[in-house]
Design a protein around this motif. Structure first.
Motif, PDB file in Angstrom:
ATOM      1  N   SER A  56      75.635 -40.341 -11.663  1.00 60.98           N
ATOM      2  CA  SER A  56      77.074 -39.621 -11.480  1.00 60.98           C
ATOM      3  C   SER A  56      77.045 -38.760 -10.044  1.00 60.98           C
ATOM      4  O   SER A  56      75.875 -38.320  -9.754  1.00 60.98           O
ATOM      5  N   GLU A  57      78.167 -38.356  -9.860  1.00 61.89           N
ATOM      6  CA  GLU A  57      78.044 -37.240  -8.720  1.00 61.89           C
ATOM      7  C   GLU A  57      78.963 -36.084  -9.153  1.00 61.89           C
ATOM      8  O   GLU A  57      80.168 -36.202  -9.775  1.00 61.89           O
ATOM      9  N   ASN A  58      78.440 -34.781  -9.195  1.00 61.69           N
ATOM     10  CA  ASN A  58      78.959 -33.881  -9.808  1.00 61.69           C
ATOM     11  C   ASN A  58      79.357 -32.584  -8.801  1.00 61.69           C
ATOM     12  O   ASN A  58      78.184 -32.127  -8.385  1.00 61.69           O
ATOM     13  N   VAL A  59      80.085 -32.461  -8.106  1.00 66.13           N
ATOM     14  CA  VAL A  59      80.418 -31.450  -7.138  1.00 66.13           C
ATOM     15  C   VAL A  59      79.682 -31.463  -5.738  1.00 66.13           C
ATOM     16  O   VAL A  59      79.069 -30.683  -5.525  1.00 66.13           O
ATOM     17  N   GLY A  60      79.664 -32.776  -5.668  1.00 64.17           N
ATOM     18  CA  GLY A  60      78.863 -33.040  -4.431  1.00 64.17           C
ATOM     19  C   GLY A  60      77.161 -33.279  -4.458  1.00 64.17           C
ATOM     20  O   GLY A  60      76.718 -33.716  -3.522  1.00 64.17           O
ATOM     21  N   HIS A  61      76.772 -33.191  -5.571  1.00 59.80           N
ATOM     22  CA  HIS A  61      75.327 -33.381  -6.056  1.00 59.80           C
ATOM     23  C   HIS A  61      75.188 -34.340  -6.933  1.00 59.80           C
ATOM     24  O   HIS A  61      75.872 -34.653  -7.916  1.00 59.80           O
ATOM     25  N   ILE A  62      74.334 -35.303  -6.672  1.00 54.38           N
ATOM     26  CA  ILE A  62      73.948 -36.470  -7.717  1.00 54.38           C
ATOM     27  C   ILE A  62      73.433 -35.808  -8.992  1.00 54.38           C
ATOM     28  O   ILE A  62      72.455 -35.200  -9.125  1.00 54.38           O
ATOM     29  N   SER A  63      73.771 -36.571 -10.035  1.00 59.17           N
ATOM     30  CA  SER A  63      73.367 -36.155 -11.507  1.00 59.17           C
ATOM     31  C   SER A  63      72.534 -37.292 -11.995  1.00 59.17           C
ATOM     32  O   SER A  63      73.095 -38.565 -11.955  1.00 59.17           O
ATOM     33  N   ILE A  64      71.273 -37.193 -12.539  1.00 64.15           N
ATOM     34  CA  ILE A  64      70.544 -38.253 -12.963  1.00 64.15           C
ATOM     35  C   ILE A  64      70.175 -37.864 -14.431  1.00 64.15           C
ATOM     36  O   ILE A  64      69.893 -36.766 -14.624  1.00 64.15           O
ATOM     37  N   VAL A  65      70.546 -38.854 -15.048  1.00 58.60           N
ATOM     38  CA  VAL A  65      70.233 -38.798 -16.612  1.00 58.60           C
ATOM     39  C   VAL A  65      69.116 -39.872 -17.178  1.00 58.60           C
ATOM     40  O   VAL A  65      69.518 -40.865 -16.654  1.00 58.60           O
ATOM     41  N   ILE A  66      68.116 -39.407 -17.661  1.00 59.95           N
ATOM     42  CA  ILE A  66      67.094 -40.390 -17.874  1.00 59.95           C
ATOM     43  C   ILE A  66      66.663 -40.354 -19.231  1.00 59.95           C
ATOM     44  O   ILE A  66      66.956 -39.503 -20.162  1.00 59.95           O
ATOM     45  N   TYR A  67      65.907 -41.313 -19.675  1.00 56.81           N
ATOM     46  CA  TYR A  67      65.387 -41.421 -20.924  1.00 56.81           C
ATOM     47  C   TYR A  67      64.025 -41.671 -20.851  1.00 56.81           C
ATOM     48  O   TYR A  67      63.315 -42.362 -20.075  1.00 56.81           O
ATOM     49  N   LYS A  68      62.987 -40.816 -21.655  1.00 49.44           N
ATOM     50  CA  LYS A  68      61.894 -40.986 -21.584  1.00 49.44           C
ATOM     51  C   LYS A  68      61.160 -41.172 -23.266  1.00 49.44           C
ATOM     52  O   LYS A  68      61.760 -40.582 -24.320  1.00 49.44           O
ATOM     53  N   PRO A  69      60.126 -41.990 -23.334  1.00 49.18           N
ATOM     54  CA  PRO A  69      59.590 -42.150 -24.572  1.00 49.18           C
ATOM     55  C   PRO A  69      59.364 -40.941 -25.493  1.00 49.18           C
ATOM     56  O   PRO A  69      58.760 -40.011 -24.953  1.00 49.18           O
ATOM     57  N   ALA A  70      59.597 -40.691 -26.774  1.00 49.15           N
ATOM     58  CA  ALA A  70      59.397 -39.680 -27.503  1.00 49.15           C
ATOM     59  C   ALA A  70      57.731 -39.521 -27.600  1.00 49.15           C
ATOM     60  O   ALA A  70      57.169 -40.409 -27.789  1.00 49.15           O
ATOM     61  N   GLN A  71      57.553 -38.310 -27.381  1.00 47.32           N
ATOM     62  CA  GLN A  71      55.941 -37.733 -27.521  1.00 47.32           C
ATOM     63  C   GLN A  71      55.698 -37.049 -28.623  1.00 47.32           C
ATOM     64  O   GLN A  71      56.270 -35.801 -28.950  1.00 47.32           O
ATOM     65  N   LYS A  72      54.737 -37.459 -29.723  1.00 50.09           N
ATOM     66  CA  LYS A  72      54.691 -36.867 -30.802  1.00 50.09           C
ATOM     67  C   LYS A  72      53.906 -35.540 -30.555  1.00 50.09           C
ATOM     68  O   LYS A  72      52.988 -35.208 -29.806  1.00 50.09           O
TER      69      LYS A  72
END
Length: 392
Positions: A56-72
């Protein structure tokens, strides 16, 4: 001169030209000649691996949400969701599951693209989805009446037994009608059933116009199930022209321009149906057992500001068309590996910004996929110690 000719043989070219419509076309034209690495079962772990969940874009900046596999770790698991608003220079840990704004397959927890209050969440134990119409504060289980019958009666009719139940996997949500869903459907035995363990996959794609309460057949031409890790195949709906569909059909990758009434192959469909070229086979002259024999499609993404521009995520990489599917080019990220790319997201405001998640890390393009730069993921640097809950 001879050495130059020898060098050029087998080289795959990347071409950047401007189309008649003024759209920059970049990527490989002769992608059919690309040679791939293949690692069965994704056996090579990589701490850089990440999947894109939201862009998405938030106040002119790109916002990235990612998923990473859980690390025990010793007594806990590390958080799985992270967000950056500065191209990966720092990351914030998100402590709650994040609904997907993107058509990542298979859908498990996602938000309707045209109505943020409407959420759907898969219950794996029963294979059906809960629905929320108040941004997750309350949840209900839809009726799941299919072809005019309650789910239990329908499952009994299809299987001939009481020991089976209906399951669905949503493969698309209408871009403007938040309660219109498309899904693969099948009848499966309950885990504790004494019946023979045999799934009954329903032909084609089913559609619901009321958020999952009632379902009917949408198209029998479209294939709903695949042999890939997602189990199901995507259905793409162009937000600029909702009558324009893309799907995997009986003749390969197909398109419909009349809302799904009729279908025809996209351009170069015959090339997508060909078996990939594998580097290991070229070295050993021996076939790789179990290697994919054709293109497997995971996702269709449409440029929200240009109807003719479409991205297609496959096991062979990320393809782009600038002419509504007549011709395709393979975008270059610096590696050629089967199933290495896991997800793609477009900035909905500035759609030339593309974020790619892969087993080799995150990549960002600011020019529609002509050039990509690596984005440092949480696995490559220490994340910020601040933890917060990102609102839905």
């Amino acid at each position: 001169m001879r050495s130059l000719i020898k060098f050029l043989v087998g080289v795959t070219f990347s071409v950047l030209v401007t189309s008649a419509a003024g759209q920059v076309q970049c990527g490989r034209v002769d992608w059919i000649n690309t040679a791939y690495d293949y690692y069965p079962g994704h056996q090579l772990d990589n701490s850089k691996a990440a999947a894109v969940v939201q862009v998405s874009e938030n106040v002119g900046h790109i916002s990235i949400v990612i998923y990473k596999p859980a690390q025990k770790r010793a007594f806990y698991y590390s958080p799985e969701y992270f967000e950056t608003q500065n191209n990966g220079r720092s990351w914030q840990v998100l402590t709650r599951d994040q609904p997907q704004h993107l058509p990542i397959l298979p859908y498990t927890y996602f938000q309707s693209p045209s109505e943020s209050r409407i959420l759907y969440k898969l219950l794996p134990d029963i294979g059906l989805y809960l629905r929320s119409e108040d941004t997750g504060r309350t949840w209900i289980l839809p009726q799941y009446e299919i072809d005019g019958k309650p789910a239990s009666k329908f499952a009994e009719q299809i299987s001939g037994s009481h020991g089976f139940h209906l399951e669905i996997r949503i493969v698309a949500v209408h871009p403007h009608e938040p309660k219109t869903l498309y899904a693969a459907a099948w009848v499966r035995p309950w885990p504790n059933s004494d019946e023979e363990l045999k799934d009954h996959k329903l032909v084609g794609v089913y559609r619901s116009l009321d958020s999952g309460d009632h379902w009917n057949s949408f198209s029998e031409e479209v294939l709903a199930f695949g042999l890939n890790w997602t189990e199901s195949l995507p259905l793409g709906i162009n937000p600029s022209n909702p009558n324009f569909f893309l799907a995997v059909g009986r003749h390969g990758i197909e398109k419909s321009e009349d809302g799904g009434k009729s279908w025809e192959p996209v351009g170069q469909a015959d090339l997508f149906n060909t078996r990939p070229i594998y580097r290991a086979e070229n070295r050993t002259n021996r076939k790789m057992l179990g290697a994919p024999v054709a293109t497997e499609v995971y996702e269709f993404l449409f440029d929200p500001h240009a109807e003719q521009i479409i991205y297609m995520l496959t096991n062979k990489g990320l393809f782009k068309t600038t002419d509504r599917g007549k011709s395709w080019r393979l975008l270059e990220l610096g590696f050629d590996e089967i199933d290495a790319i896991t997800s793609v997201g477009l900035n909905p405001i500035h759609s030339n910004q593309i974020v790619v998640g892969s087993r080799h890390g995150l990549y960002l393009s600011n020019d529609g996929g002509c050039h990509f730069q690596a984005v440092r993921s949480p696995g490559e640097q220490a994340t910020t110690s601040v933890q917060h809950e990102r609102p839905n």
